[in-house]
Design a protein around this motif. Sequence first.
Motif, mmCIF file in Angstrom:
data_model
loop_
_atom_site.group_PDB
_atom_site.id
_atom_site.type_symbol
_atom_site.label_atom_id
_atom_site.label_comp_id
_atom_site.label_asym_id
_atom_site.label_seq_id
_atom_site.Cartn_x
_atom_site.Cartn_y
_atom_site.Cartn_z
ATOM 1 N N ARG A 87 0.843 -1.187 0.000
ATOM 2 C CA ARG A 87 0.000 0.000 0.000
ATOM 3 C C ARG A 87 0.879 1.237 0.000
ATOM 4 N NH1 ARG A 87 -4.225 -0.232 4.678
ATOM 5 N NH2 ARG A 87 -2.280 0.159 5.756
ATOM 6 N N VAL A 88 0.494 2.217 -0.780
ATOM 7 C CA VAL A 88 1.236 3.467 -0.857
ATOM 8 C C VAL A 88 0.455 4.500 -0.043
ATOM 9 C CG1 VAL A 88 2.125 5.236 -2.410
ATOM 10 C CG2 VAL A 88 2.090 2.859 -3.137
ATOM 11 N N PRO A 89 1.105 5.174 0.913
ATOM 12 C CA PRO A 89 0.363 6.163 1.704
ATOM 13 C C PRO A 89 -0.021 7.366 0.858
ATOM 14 C CG PRO A 89 2.684 6.203 2.272
ATOM 15 C CD PRO A 89 2.482 5.043 1.351
ATOM 16 N N THR A 90 -1.161 7.956 1.197
ATOM 17 C CA THR A 90 -1.601 9.152 0.493
ATOM 18 C C THR A 90 -0.761 10.338 0.951
ATOM 19 O OG1 THR A 90 -3.246 9.680 2.161
ATOM 20 C CG2 THR A 90 -3.947 8.245 0.346
ATOM 21 N N LEU A 91 -0.909 11.443 0.256
ATOM 22 C CA LEU A 91 -0.155 12.644 0.603
ATOM 23 C C LEU A 91 -0.583 13.170 1.974
ATOM 24 C CD1 LEU A 91 2.028 14.368 -0.639
ATOM 25 C CD2 LEU A 91 0.265 15.853 -1.568
ATOM 26 N N GLN A 93 -1.652 11.338 4.489
ATOM 27 C CA GLN A 93 -1.072 10.453 5.500
ATOM 28 C C GLN A 93 0.406 10.769 5.714
ATOM 29 O OE1 GLN A 93 -2.059 6.718 3.697
ATOM 30 N NE2 GLN A 93 -3.752 6.346 5.119
ATOM 31 N N GLU A 94 1.132 11.012 4.637
ATOM 32 C CA GLU A 94 2.544 11.368 4.768
ATOM 33 C C GLU A 94 2.717 12.695 5.490
ATOM 34 O OE1 GLU A 94 4.874 11.234 1.245
ATOM 35 O OE2 GLU A 94 4.259 9.196 0.752
ATOM 36 N N GLU A 95 1.813 13.658 5.225
ATOM 37 C CA GLU A 95 1.882 14.945 5.907
ATOM 38 C C GLU A 95 1.583 14.786 7.399
ATOM 39 O OE1 GLU A 95 -0.238 19.330 5.710
ATOM 40 O OE2 GLU A 95 -0.595 17.881 4.123
ATOM 41 N N LEU A 97 2.137 12.087 9.210
ATOM 42 C CA LEU A 97 3.315 11.450 9.809
ATOM 43 C C LEU A 97 4.456 12.447 9.986
ATOM 44 C CD1 LEU A 97 3.356 8.025 7.969
ATOM 45 C CD2 LEU A 97 2.933 8.416 10.388
ATOM 46 N N ASP A 98 4.622 13.336 9.023
ATOM 47 C CA ASP A 98 5.679 14.340 9.133
ATOM 48 C C ASP A 98 5.396 15.311 10.281
ATOM 49 O OD1 ASP A 98 8.112 15.590 8.134
ATOM 50 O OD2 ASP A 98 6.783 17.253 7.605
ATOM 51 N N ARG A 99 4.133 15.701 10.462
ATOM 52 C CA ARG A 99 3.793 16.581 11.586
ATOM 53 C C ARG A 99 4.035 15.884 12.917
ATOM 54 N NH1 ARG A 99 -1.178 18.049 8.827
ATOM 55 N NH2 ARG A 99 -2.184 16.653 10.308
#
Length: 153
Positions: A87-91, A93-95, A97-99
């Motif tokens: 599965r590829v995380p959505t943008l 979800q990545e944002e 995780l970065d926060r």
Amino acid sequence: MTRPRKKRRREIKRVPRGTATLEEFDRRACPEGLVTRRQLRELGLSPGGHGPVAVLRCKGCSYRPDQSCNHPQRGWLYDVNLARPKRVPTLAQEEALDRAMAARSTCPQCRRRYYFCLPLRTQGCCDPCARGYEPSPDTYMAFTAPVTHRLAA
């Protein structure tokens, strides 16, 4: 004077190979289409909700062909045909995780974001702020804008 302790021998569970629940293969003898979890990851696949279909016996059990391998060094084999792409995380979800990582790696006093997680629970700030020295520039990210986040750290 204390007496020396006697060493207890661990009892080894010997399970006959015929009663093993999954099929077992020795190293370099498993059929095509069965791979370990690490090999699945290298192919960009995941098990896809399916369990292992066979067991890859450990090196020591190759000398005991009549017994089942129940050592922690054994490997689980998965079917490539049942595997799915990772599965590829959505943008978003990545944002998120970065926060979350920014909250764990940003010092609340000097507002520097480090490349590692800070001991905020025990120390409350980064090590240079707590001990009063200047950090080396290769340990934190140099941003021109101040780092702001509203997550609880």
